[in-house]
Write a protein that holds these residues in place. Sequence first.
Motif, PDB file in Angstrom:
ATOM      1  N   LEU A   1       0.844  -1.196   0.000  1.00  0.00           N
ATOM      2  CA  LEU A   1       0.000   0.000   0.000  1.00  0.00           C
ATOM      3  C   LEU A   1       0.880   1.247   0.000  1.00  0.00           C
ATOM      4  O   LEU A   1       1.847   1.326   0.761  1.00  0.00           O
ATOM      5  CB  LEU A   1      -0.897   0.017   1.247  1.00  0.00           C
ATOM      6  N   ASP A   2       0.525   2.246  -0.846  1.00  0.00           N
ATOM      7  CA  ASP A   2       1.383   3.433  -0.898  1.00  0.00           C
ATOM      8  C   ASP A   2       0.612   4.750  -1.020  1.00  0.00           C
ATOM      9  O   ASP A   2       1.145   5.726  -1.548  1.00  0.00           O
ATOM     10  CB  ASP A   2       2.435   3.296  -2.012  1.00  0.00           C
ATOM     11  N   ARG A   3      -0.627   4.804  -0.544  1.00  0.00           N
ATOM     12  CA  ARG A   3      -1.384   6.060  -0.552  1.00  0.00           C
ATOM     13  C   ARG A   3      -1.612   6.519   0.875  1.00  0.00           C
ATOM     14  O   ARG A   3      -2.577   6.116   1.519  1.00  0.00           O
ATOM     15  CB  ARG A   3      -2.762   5.868  -1.235  1.00  0.00           C
ATOM     16  N   MET A   4      -0.720   7.343   1.371  1.00  0.00           N
ATOM     17  CA  MET A   4      -0.856   7.851   2.730  1.00  0.00           C
ATOM     18  C   MET A   4      -1.418   9.264   2.697  1.00  0.00           C
ATOM     19  O   MET A   4      -1.066  10.066   1.821  1.00  0.00           O
ATOM     20  CB  MET A   4       0.508   7.858   3.430  1.00  0.00           C
ATOM     21  N   ARG A   5      -2.301   9.542   3.632  1.00  0.00           N
ATOM     22  CA  ARG A   5      -2.780  10.912   3.798  1.00  0.00           C
ATOM     23  C   ARG A   5      -2.602  11.288   5.271  1.00  0.00           C
ATOM     24  O   ARG A   5      -2.684  10.417   6.148  1.00  0.00           O
ATOM     25  CB  ARG A   5      -4.260  11.039   3.384  1.00  0.00           C
ATOM     26  N   LEU A   6      -2.384  12.551   5.512  1.00  0.00           N
ATOM     27  CA  LEU A   6      -2.140  13.016   6.880  1.00  0.00           C
ATOM     28  C   LEU A   6      -3.103  14.153   7.203  1.00  0.00           C
ATOM     29  O   LEU A   6      -3.304  15.056   6.389  1.00  0.00           O
ATOM     30  CB  LEU A   6      -0.711  13.537   7.011  1.00  0.00           C
TER      31      LEU A   6
END
Lengths: 248, 248
Positions: B33-38
């Motif tokens: 998984l490579d969709r990070m949101r902060l």
Amino acid sequence: MPSETPQPAFVLVRPQMGQNIGAAARAMWNFGLDRMRLVAPRDGWPNPDATAMSAGAGRLLDEAQVAGTVAEAVADCTYVLATTARPRGLTKPVLSPERAMAEARDRIARGEKVAVLFGPERAGLENADIAQANAIISVPVNPDFASLNLAQCVLLTAYEWRRQTVDVVAEDMAMGGSEWANVKELDALAKHYEERLDTAGFFFPEAKAESMKINLRNLWSRMPMTRADVQMLHGILRQMVRWKERGD
Amino acid sequence: MPSETPQPAFVLVRPQMGQNIGAAARAMWNFGLDRMRLVAPRDGWPNPDATAMSAGAGRLLDEAQVAGTVAEAVADCTYVLATTARPRGLTKPVLSPERAMAEARDRIARGEKVAVLFGPERAGLENADIAQANAIISVPVNPDFASLNLAQCVLLTAYEWRRQTVDVVAEDMAMGGSEWANVKELDALAKHYEERLDTAGFFFPEAKAESMKINLRNLWSRMPMTRADVQMLHGILRQMVRWKERGD
């Protein structure tokens, strides 16, 4: 006091950092597992770093069984799983964590003793360790990035154990028909063959002796062997020796 | 560049320590998984502690989308899951990680956008955050000891995503590479042992000889044996014979 719940033992093999041992204890206890065993922890035992990290799961460390070798640590077990990132050229069934814990659950329900081996932080388990296991657990990580640390590997395995067992009533507590050989018995079998075959000059050339021995141990432990099977294999060897000594 | 694989976004809500953000990135990328949101990271963004901890998964941090509120962060999503240790009196479906990621997989396959919210380290998500989610993910931890940290919660959820989406995990792969012995080879092995052990006087008393031979054949055929195993077992016997004949 350990909980009453039947469960696999988690065996940390030659763990290095105390804090990782503490983190592994927490990971286990998060999913209700509390039987830890340690093989030759690098910095001795008990370890204050482990205790400091284990907050809330310190009891697992107090009750941990410590052994000098993998064979001693799992001597009472009839089914041993080895966690490893990748199979290393040993022929051995490879299970997902899910299937491995389902298998562990079923075997434990039938009265077997099950252990799961976790390797040291850097290098992981060696072939000589894996050769003593019946099957490998491989976590389905991203092939381009596999950086699970010790406590994470323990966590995922413990999670699968809980997933396979929560809300499952432990039925089928009766023993299966067969009496399975335990690791101690398989170890004795391996030693018997190693000694006799050494005398007979089987492990040749010497440079290959170690890997030949590991292959032979791997053969024994990969097989689903009953006590009767083990006795037969001892008997075969003893008889060959008698035959030689008779010299006819 | 983010991978092409359709997948849920993992949203860290008001994360505190940079190193936990880095560890979460690694946990995600371990399972592809490579969709990070902060959302409103406490110490601002970018964060050098996060970068230092992310070794190998730094790209996820570079590409992370940063928003001021949960509503902004998941504005484009049609299905939002909130991870929380315990439901907090909000009427909301509670799913296991397994069911949640199966649901996410199915919705993403139908073209929906899915997000998973993870709360700040200490307090977890607030009711105001959870109220914006369609369902809750609850990890089945030990009710007496629930101490999952942020990266561990991300790890277990990412693991379940991979479990739900990777095509039939190739189990028994290590076995698959092996060349299995065929019946003819096993039969030859059985004959070899029968002949030599007959000579050596193993099958005794004679009344039991037949059933002993059957037990031995049964042992060979019950085992999952490779050609290399069969060769090793032939070799053992041959060597014992040579040893006898040498007569030393």
